[in-house]
Scaffold this active site. Structure first.
Site, PDB file in Angstrom:
ATOM      1  N   ASP A  41       0.889  -1.097  -0.059  1.00 29.68           N
ATOM      2  CA  ASP A  41       0.009   0.044  -0.024  1.00 29.68           C
ATOM      3  C   ASP A  41       0.874   1.193  -0.085  1.00 29.68           C
ATOM      4  O   ASP A  41       0.340   2.499  -0.734  1.00 29.68           O
ATOM      5  CB  ASP A  41      -0.945  -0.172   1.082  1.00 29.68           C
ATOM      6  CG  ASP A  41      -2.253  -1.077   1.083  1.00 29.68           C
ATOM      7  OD1 ASP A  41      -2.323  -1.481   0.012  1.00 29.68           O
ATOM      8  OD2 ASP A  41      -2.564  -1.551   2.280  1.00 29.68           O
ATOM      9  N   GLY A  42       1.707   1.433   0.711  1.00 32.80           N
ATOM     10  CA  GLY A  42       2.624   2.490   0.875  1.00 32.80           C
ATOM     11  C   GLY A  42       3.578   2.758  -0.800  1.00 32.80           C
ATOM     12  O   GLY A  42       3.497   3.945  -1.022  1.00 32.80           O
ATOM     13  N   ASN A 111      -4.367   9.394   1.824  1.00 30.98           N
ATOM     14  CA  ASN A 111      -4.766   8.649   2.851  1.00 30.98           C
ATOM     15  C   ASN A 111      -5.644   9.671   3.845  1.00 30.98           C
ATOM     16  O   ASN A 111      -6.398   9.512   4.121  1.00 30.98           O
ATOM     17  CB  ASN A 111      -3.791   7.755   3.383  1.00 30.98           C
ATOM     18  CG  ASN A 111      -4.021   6.502   3.136  1.00 30.98           C
ATOM     19  OD1 ASN A 111      -4.596   6.067   2.232  1.00 30.98           O
ATOM     20  ND2 ASN A 111      -3.235   5.671   3.370  1.00 30.98           N
ATOM     21  N   GLU A 112      -4.744  10.546   4.313  1.00 30.91           N
ATOM     22  CA  GLU A 112      -5.076  11.301   5.596  1.00 30.91           C
ATOM     23  C   GLU A 112      -4.009  12.498   5.774  1.00 30.91           C
ATOM     24  O   GLU A 112      -2.938  12.285   5.333  1.00 30.91           O
ATOM     25  CB  GLU A 112      -5.087  10.734   6.541  1.00 30.91           C
ATOM     26  CG  GLU A 112      -3.991  10.213   7.327  1.00 30.91           C
ATOM     27  CD  GLU A 112      -3.204   9.049   7.014  1.00 30.91           C
ATOM     28  OE1 GLU A 112      -2.068   9.111   6.922  1.00 30.91           O
ATOM     29  OE2 GLU A 112      -3.961   8.212   6.571  1.00 30.91           O
ATOM     30  N   ALA A 153      -7.106   3.008   6.879  1.00 33.50           N
ATOM     31  CA  ALA A 153      -5.609   3.056   7.496  1.00 33.50           C
ATOM     32  C   ALA A 153      -5.234   3.632   8.414  1.00 33.50           C
ATOM     33  O   ALA A 153      -5.756   2.926   9.676  1.00 33.50           O
ATOM     34  CB  ALA A 153      -4.808   3.852   6.120  1.00 33.50           C
ATOM     35  N   TYR A 154      -4.529   4.747   8.952  1.00 35.34           N
ATOM     36  CA  TYR A 154      -4.178   5.230  10.234  1.00 35.34           C
ATOM     37  C   TYR A 154      -5.700   5.545  10.785  1.00 35.34           C
ATOM     38  O   TYR A 154      -5.774   5.558  12.078  1.00 35.34           O
ATOM     39  CB  TYR A 154      -3.445   6.453   9.864  1.00 35.34           C
ATOM     40  CG  TYR A 154      -2.794   7.135  11.258  1.00 35.34           C
ATOM     41  CD1 TYR A 154      -2.986   6.346  12.282  1.00 35.34           C
ATOM     42  CD2 TYR A 154      -2.312   8.146  11.134  1.00 35.34           C
ATOM     43  CE1 TYR A 154      -2.286   6.907  13.514  1.00 35.34           C
ATOM     44  CE2 TYR A 154      -1.491   8.804  12.208  1.00 35.34           C
ATOM     45  CZ  TYR A 154      -1.589   8.309  13.439  1.00 35.34           C
ATOM     46  OH  TYR A 154      -1.186   8.510  14.718  1.00 35.34           O
ATOM     47  N   ASN A 155      -6.714   6.143  10.144  1.00 37.41           N
ATOM     48  CA  ASN A 155      -7.953   6.543  10.691  1.00 37.41           C
ATOM     49  C   ASN A 155      -8.455   5.038  11.462  1.00 37.41           C
ATOM     50  O   ASN A 155      -9.068   5.254  12.689  1.00 37.41           O
ATOM     51  CB  ASN A 155      -8.904   6.811   9.557  1.00 37.41           C
ATOM     52  CG  ASN A 155     -10.219   7.148  10.078  1.00 37.41           C
ATOM     53  OD1 ASN A 155     -10.781   8.061  10.859  1.00 37.41           O
ATOM     54  ND2 ASN A 155     -11.064   6.174   9.428  1.00 37.41           N
ATOM     55  N   SER A 157      -6.785   2.573  12.719  1.00 36.20           N
ATOM     56  CA  SER A 157      -5.937   2.356  13.951  1.00 36.20           C
ATOM     57  C   SER A 157      -6.257   3.062  14.849  1.00 36.20           C
ATOM     58  O   SER A 157      -6.061   2.813  16.059  1.00 36.20           O
ATOM     59  CB  SER A 157      -4.306   2.335  13.406  1.00 36.20           C
ATOM     60  OG  SER A 157      -4.059   1.445  12.478  1.00 36.20           O
TER      61      SER A 157
END
Length: 252
Positions: A41-42, A111-112, A153-155, A157
Site C-alpha cells: 500500500d505504501g 490517505n489522510e 488506514a491510520y484512521n 488504527s
C-alpha cells in the site's frame, strides 16, 4: 498492451517486475496508458503521488504485506484482468499549513492529513469547520482527517469509522484524546473546510503530515478535499475497493 511496470525497492517486487516485463514487454513510463505498481500500500501511495496530474490509471499487484489497495499478484492473464477491472476514482485532500516562524507549505494526501505532537507535552488544538469553531480545545496526541479510501488506514488504527467511497464523507478522528475524554470524532460532509489551530505552539509543538510529507512546528493547518485532482485505481471485478471497504467493517 501499453503498460509500464513500477516496483517497490524490495527483492520480491523487483524480481516480479523482471518476470512481467519478460512476459508482456513494457512501454516507457511516459507512453504507457496503464501503470502496474508492484509492492504494498505504501508503494501504491508513492506511485499515485508520482503520477499526479497524468490522469493514468494504476493497477496494483501485492508484493508487500497488507496490500489493501492492491490486487492479488498473479502473472497469468494480466491484460485480461486489466481490461475487466473496475476503476475507483479518488480525490485527495489538500493541506495548507503555516508554521510558527511564518513559513507556508502545501501538500496533497491520498490517505489522510494528521497533526501529531512533537514532544512529551500533549497537543492543544482548536478545530473549526466551514468557519465555525466546533471544538475550542482538543487535548490529544493528535488528530486526523481522512479520505474515504484512507479510512481503513491510520484512521482505522485510531478507532475512526470506515467510510464507503460513495458516502461523500470525511472522518475527523482524534488520536488518544485526553480532553474532551469522550469525544470520538465526527463525520464531515466531503466539501467541508477544516481548520486546525495549534494552541500554545511553543510549549506544545505539533507536526502536520499529509501522507508522507511532514511539516514541523505548525501554527495552522487547513484541510479540504480537492476535486480538481482525480486519481484512478483499477481493481479486479470480484474484489473492488468499495467491496473491500464494506468487507473490512465485518472483520473481527
Amino acid at each position: 498492451m501499453s503498460i509500464a511496470f513500477l516496483a517497490a525497492d524490495t527483492a520480491v517486487a523487483r524480481e516480479a517486475r523482471e518476470r512481467l516485463i519478460a512476459r508482456y514487454g513494457e512501454a516507457g513510463l511516459d507512453k504507457a496508458k496503464t501503470i502496474v505498481a508492484l509492492g504494498g500500500d505504501g508503494f501504491m501511495l508513492e506511485t499515485q503521488h508520482r503520477l499526479l496530474g497524468s490522469n493514468r490509471p494504476v493497477y496494483g499487484m501485492n508484493c508487500g504485506s497488507v496490500g489493501f489497495l492492491m490486487n492479488e499478484y498473479r502473472e497469468e492473464g494480466l491484460a485480461e484482468r486489466i481490461a475487466a477491472s473496475i476503476p475507483s476514482v479518488l480525490h485527495p485532500l489538500r493541506m495548507q499549513a503555516t508554521t510558527v516562524i511564518g513559513g507556508e507549505a502545501e501538500a496533497l494526501a491520498i490517505n489522510e492529513v494528521s497533526l501529531l505532537r512533537e514532544q512529551r507535552q500533549a497537543a492543544k488544538i482548536r478545530i473549526s469547520v466551514d468557519g465555525t469553531v466546533r471544538l475550542p480545545e482538543l487535548i490529544c496526541d493528535g488528530v486526523l482527517v481522512s479520505t474515504p479510501a484512507g479510512s481503513t488506514a491510520y484512521n482505522l488504527s485510531a478507532h475512526g469509522p470506515i467510510v464507503p467511497l460513495s458516502a461523500n464523507l470525511l472522518p475527523l478522528t482524534p488520536i488518544s484524546a485526553f480532553r474532551p475524554r469522550r469525544w470520538r470524532g465526527a463525520l464531515l460532509p466531503g466539501q467541508s473546510d477544516v481548520l486546525f489551530e495549534v494552541l500554545e505552539p511553543e510549549k506544545r509543538p505539533v507536526a502536520a503530515v499529509a501522507d508522507y510529507t511532514e511539516v514541523r512546528d505548525v501554527l495552522t493547518v487547513r484541510v479540504r478535499e480537492d476535486r480538481t485532482v482525480s486519481l484512478t485505481l483499477l481493481f479486479d471485478a470480484d474484489h473492488s475497493l468499495s467491496e473491500r471497504i464494506i468487507a473490512e467493517q465485518f472483520t473481527a
